[in-house]
Write a protein that holds these residues in place. Structure first.
Motif, mmCIF file in Angstrom:
data_model
loop_
_atom_site.group_PDB
_atom_site.id
_atom_site.type_symbol
_atom_site.label_atom_id
_atom_site.label_comp_id
_atom_site.label_asym_id
_atom_site.label_seq_id
_atom_site.Cartn_x
_atom_site.Cartn_y
_atom_site.Cartn_z
ATOM 1 N N SER A 5 0.733 -1.260 -0.135
ATOM 2 C CA SER A 5 -0.054 0.025 -0.090
ATOM 3 C C SER A 5 0.860 1.352 0.096
ATOM 4 O O SER A 5 0.505 2.214 -0.688
ATOM 5 C CB SER A 5 -0.744 -0.019 1.229
ATOM 6 N N ALA A 6 2.028 1.248 0.851
ATOM 7 C CA ALA A 6 2.718 2.298 0.967
ATOM 8 C C ALA A 6 3.705 2.751 -0.368
ATOM 9 O O ALA A 6 3.832 3.615 -0.805
ATOM 10 C CB ALA A 6 3.691 2.310 2.177
ATOM 11 N N ALA A 7 3.800 1.288 -1.021
ATOM 12 C CA ALA A 7 4.853 1.624 -2.273
ATOM 13 C C ALA A 7 4.054 1.968 -3.367
ATOM 14 O O ALA A 7 4.529 2.902 -3.697
ATOM 15 C CB ALA A 7 5.365 0.230 -2.463
ATOM 16 N N VAL A 8 2.754 1.660 -3.437
ATOM 17 C CA VAL A 8 1.902 2.212 -4.524
ATOM 18 C C VAL A 8 1.401 3.537 -4.307
ATOM 19 O O VAL A 8 1.704 4.518 -5.189
ATOM 20 C CB VAL A 8 0.644 1.470 -4.568
ATOM 21 N N GLU A 9 1.135 4.047 -2.896
ATOM 22 C CA GLU A 9 0.693 5.505 -2.767
ATOM 23 C C GLU A 9 2.304 6.154 -2.838
ATOM 24 O O GLU A 9 1.869 7.285 -3.534
ATOM 25 C CB GLU A 9 0.227 5.450 -1.444
ATOM 26 N N GLY A 10 3.133 5.740 -2.736
ATOM 27 C CA GLY A 10 4.493 6.633 -2.570
ATOM 28 C C GLY A 10 4.709 6.803 -4.056
ATOM 29 O O GLY A 10 5.146 8.147 -4.417
ATOM 30 N N LEU A 11 4.526 5.513 -4.944
ATOM 31 C CA LEU A 11 4.719 6.166 -6.472
ATOM 32 C C LEU A 11 3.960 6.903 -6.977
ATOM 33 O O LEU A 11 4.431 7.814 -8.104
ATOM 34 C CB LEU A 11 4.876 4.674 -7.251
ATOM 35 N N ALA A 12 2.495 6.906 -6.745
ATOM 36 C CA ALA A 12 1.656 8.002 -7.307
ATOM 37 C C ALA A 12 2.077 9.455 -7.083
ATOM 38 O O ALA A 12 1.986 10.401 -7.561
ATOM 39 C CB ALA A 12 0.095 7.540 -6.697
ATOM 40 N N ARG A 13 2.459 9.473 -5.621
ATOM 41 C CA ARG A 13 2.624 10.825 -5.033
ATOM 42 C C ARG A 13 4.114 11.428 -5.843
ATOM 43 O O ARG A 13 3.971 12.619 -5.914
ATOM 44 C CB ARG A 13 2.970 10.737 -3.498
ATOM 45 N N ARG A 14 4.975 10.558 -5.970
ATOM 46 C CA ARG A 14 6.319 10.910 -6.793
ATOM 47 C C ARG A 14 5.912 11.365 -8.196
ATOM 48 O O ARG A 14 6.711 12.320 -8.599
ATOM 49 C CB ARG A 14 7.383 9.796 -6.603
ATOM 50 N N LEU A 15 4.724 10.825 -8.789
ATOM 51 C CA LEU A 15 4.330 11.200 -9.988
ATOM 52 C C LEU A 15 3.519 12.513 -10.168
ATOM 53 O O LEU A 15 3.132 12.995 -11.124
ATOM 54 C CB LEU A 15 3.815 9.962 -10.607
ATOM 55 N N GLY A 16 3.409 13.040 -8.908
ATOM 56 C CA GLY A 16 2.353 14.265 -8.722
ATOM 57 C C GLY A 16 1.038 13.939 -8.915
ATOM 58 O O GLY A 16 0.153 14.882 -9.232
ATOM 59 N N LEU A 17 0.565 12.781 -8.578
ATOM 60 C CA LEU A 17 -0.991 12.373 -8.392
ATOM 61 C C LEU A 17 -1.633 12.358 -7.177
ATOM 62 O O LEU A 17 -0.893 12.028 -6.068
ATOM 63 C CB LEU A 17 -0.990 11.021 -9.117
ATOM 64 N N PRO A 18 -3.007 12.371 -7.192
ATOM 65 C CA PRO A 18 -3.824 12.464 -5.982
ATOM 66 C C PRO A 18 -3.718 10.923 -5.319
ATOM 67 O O PRO A 18 -3.776 10.124 -6.261
ATOM 68 C CB PRO A 18 -4.901 13.123 -6.213
ATOM 69 N N THR A 19 -3.940 10.876 -3.961
ATOM 70 C CA THR A 19 -4.082 9.315 -3.606
ATOM 71 C C THR A 19 -5.211 9.405 -2.722
ATOM 72 O O THR A 19 -5.580 8.201 -2.023
ATOM 73 C CB THR A 19 -2.909 8.879 -2.986
#
Length: 383
Positions: free
Chosen positions: A323-337
Motif C-alpha cells: 500500500s505504501a509503495a503504490v501510494e508513494g509511487l503515485a505521489r512521486r508522479l504528482g498524482l492524488p491518492t
C-alpha cells in the motif's frame, strides 16, 4: 495441484517501436482495407492535432475522422460513431487516443455488426448476453494508443449509460483490436498527468493480477515483468519526458500487465471501485487507481501478504507495505491518492459501496468482500 484454463487472445499482432503511420498503411494493405475512419477525441483533433496529422498522412485511405468521443465512453458517442462509419462505408476503424476512445470504438464495432442505431438498443448486448456472443464480426478496428490505460489488449469494453450514470460492460471475442501499434513518439505530447495517471492504471492491472487469489503461471509471469518495466519506465519518463526508450518501456510494461487479465482471470476490488468512481462520479480514468489501489491493498493486509511483499519489491520498495509503495509511487508522479482530492466525500461512500457490489471485480479480492460495509471500510481508508 495447480489447475486452470488459459484463454488466448484473438488479437492478431502487436507492433512496437515503429512509426504508427507506416504500420497503419502496411496493415491496411495487408487486410485490403481501403476506407479507414479515425476515431478520437476533440483534444487530438484540430489543426495541429495528432489524429489530424495521421489523417493527412493516410491521404485518400482515410475517409473521415470522428472526434466526438468523450471521457468514459458515453453510449451516445458509440452510436454516433457507428452511424458515421456506416455513412462513410468505412471498412476499418482506427482508434487513436486513450482508453475512452478505444473502448468506445470496440463497442462501435458491435453496434455496426448488430445494426444498432439508438443508445437504448445496446441494452440487449451487454457482457454475457447471448445476442452479443452470437454476433458475426464485420468491420474491425486497429488501435494506436497514446496513454497507458491498456484497453486495446482485451475483448472487453466499458461504456457509460449517461441516463443511469453507470458504466456497463460489453464483451465479444473479437471486440479486441485486430492489431495494436505502440509508437512511443506519439505519446510525447500526451499531458503528463494523463500519462502518469494511466500509468498507475497499468500498475493497478499488474498488482491485481499478482494479488489475485487464483494463481495462473502465464498471468503471473507477465504481470511480474510488466510491473518492473512500469516502475522503471514511469520514473524515467518523469525525469526525462522526451526519452522514447523509457516511453516504450512503459508501453511494453502496460501491455504485459494487462495480458494476464485479458486471458480471463479478471481484475479486483480496486477496478470495481474505480468503475463506479469513473462512470458515476466522473473521476478521470487513471486517477481512480491512484485513490483506490492503496486503500484496497491496505484493507487486504493479513491475507496472502507474501503476494503484497512481491509487489513492493517489484516497485523497488522491499520491506515496505505494498500500500505504501503504490501510494508513494503515485505521489512521486504528482498524482492524488485520496478521495477528497478528486472531489468525492464520505456522503457518497454508501452509494459507491452498494454499486461496487454489482461489479465482478469484488469477487476476485484476496480478502472476501461480502457486504457494502466492507467496501465502505476501504473507502474510509482512502478518504
Amino acid at each position: 495441484m495447480l489447475s486452470g484454463t488459459h484463454r488466448n487472445s484473438l488479437q492478431e499482432q502487436v507492433v512496437y517501436g515503429r512509426p504508427a503511420l507506416e504500420v497503419v498503411r502496411e496493415l491496411a494493405a495487408a487486410w485490403d482495407a481501403r476506407r479507414v475512419m479515425i476515431t478520437t477525441t476533440a483534444s487530438l483533433d484540430g489543426v495541429d492535432g495528432l489524429a489530424t496529422g495521421l489523417k493527412a498522412g493516410l491521404g485518400e485511405l482515410c475517409v473521415g475522422l470522428f472526434s466526438a468521443v468523450a471521457a468514459h465512453s458515453p453510449r451516445t458517442a458509440v452510436i454516433a460513431g457507428a452511424a458515421e462509419a456506416r455513412r462513410l462505408e468505412a471498412d476499418l476503424l482506427l482508434a487513436i487516443g486513450g482508453g475512452s476512445v478505444i473502448d468506445a470504438t470496440k463497442v462501435m464495432q458491435l453496434a455496426l455488426w448488430a445494426g444498432l442505431e439508438a443508445p437504448e438498443q445496446l441494452d440487449d448486448y451487454r457482457a454475457g448476453s447471448a445476442k452479443a456472443q452470437a454476433l458475426q464480426p464485420g468491420v474491425r478496428m486497429l488501435a494506436v494508443p497514446t496513454t497507458l490505460s491498456a484497453a486495446e489488449f482485451t475483448p472487453f469494453a466499458g461504456v457509460t449509460d449517461t441516463a443511469r450514470r453507470a458504466k456497463e460492460g460489453f464483451a465479444h471475442p473479437r471486440l479486441a483490436p485486430r492489431a495494436v501499434v505502440l509508437d512511443p513518439e506519439l505519446t510525447v505530447e500526451t499531458p503528463p498527468r494523463l500519462w502518469f495517471s494511466t500509468g498507475m492504471k497499468a500498475v493497478d492491472h499488474a498488482v491485481e493480477q499478482l494479488c489475485n487469489p487464483v494463481r495462473t503461471p502465464y498471468a503471473d509471469a507477465l504481470a511480474t515483468d510488466g510491473l518492473k518495466r512500469l516502475a522503471a519506465g514511469l520514473a524515467a519518463t518523469h525525469a526525462h519526458p522526451a526519452d522514447l526508450d523509457a516511453r516504450l518501456e512503459c508501453q511494453i510494461g502496460m501491455w504485459l500487465a494487462m495480458s494476464g487479465a485479458g486471458a480471463g482471470r479478471g481484475l479486483g476490488a480496486s477496478h470495481a471501485i474505480g468503475h463506479v468512481l469513473g462512470g458515476t462520479y466522473g473521476v478521470p480514468h487513471g486517477l481512480t487507481s491512484c485513490v483506490a489501489l492503496p486503500a484496497v491493498l491496505k484493507w487486504n493486509e493479513g491475507v496472502a501478504d507474501h503476494r503484497q511483499a512481491l509487489v513492493a519489491g517489484l516497485l523497488g520498495q522491499p520491506g515496505r507495505s505494498a500500500s505504501a509503495a503504490v501510494e508513494g509511487l503515485a505521489r512521486r508522479l504528482g498524482l492524488p491518492t485520496r478521495l477528497s482530492e478528486v472531489g468525492v466525500g464520505p456522503d457518497a461512500f454508501q452509494a459507491i459501496a452498494e454499486a461496487t457490489l454489482h461489479d465482478r471485480g469484488v469477487r476476485s479480492n484476496p480478502r472476501p468482500i461480502t457486504s457494502a460495509e466492507d467496501v465502505v471500510e476501504i473507502l474510509q481508508l482512502a478518504r
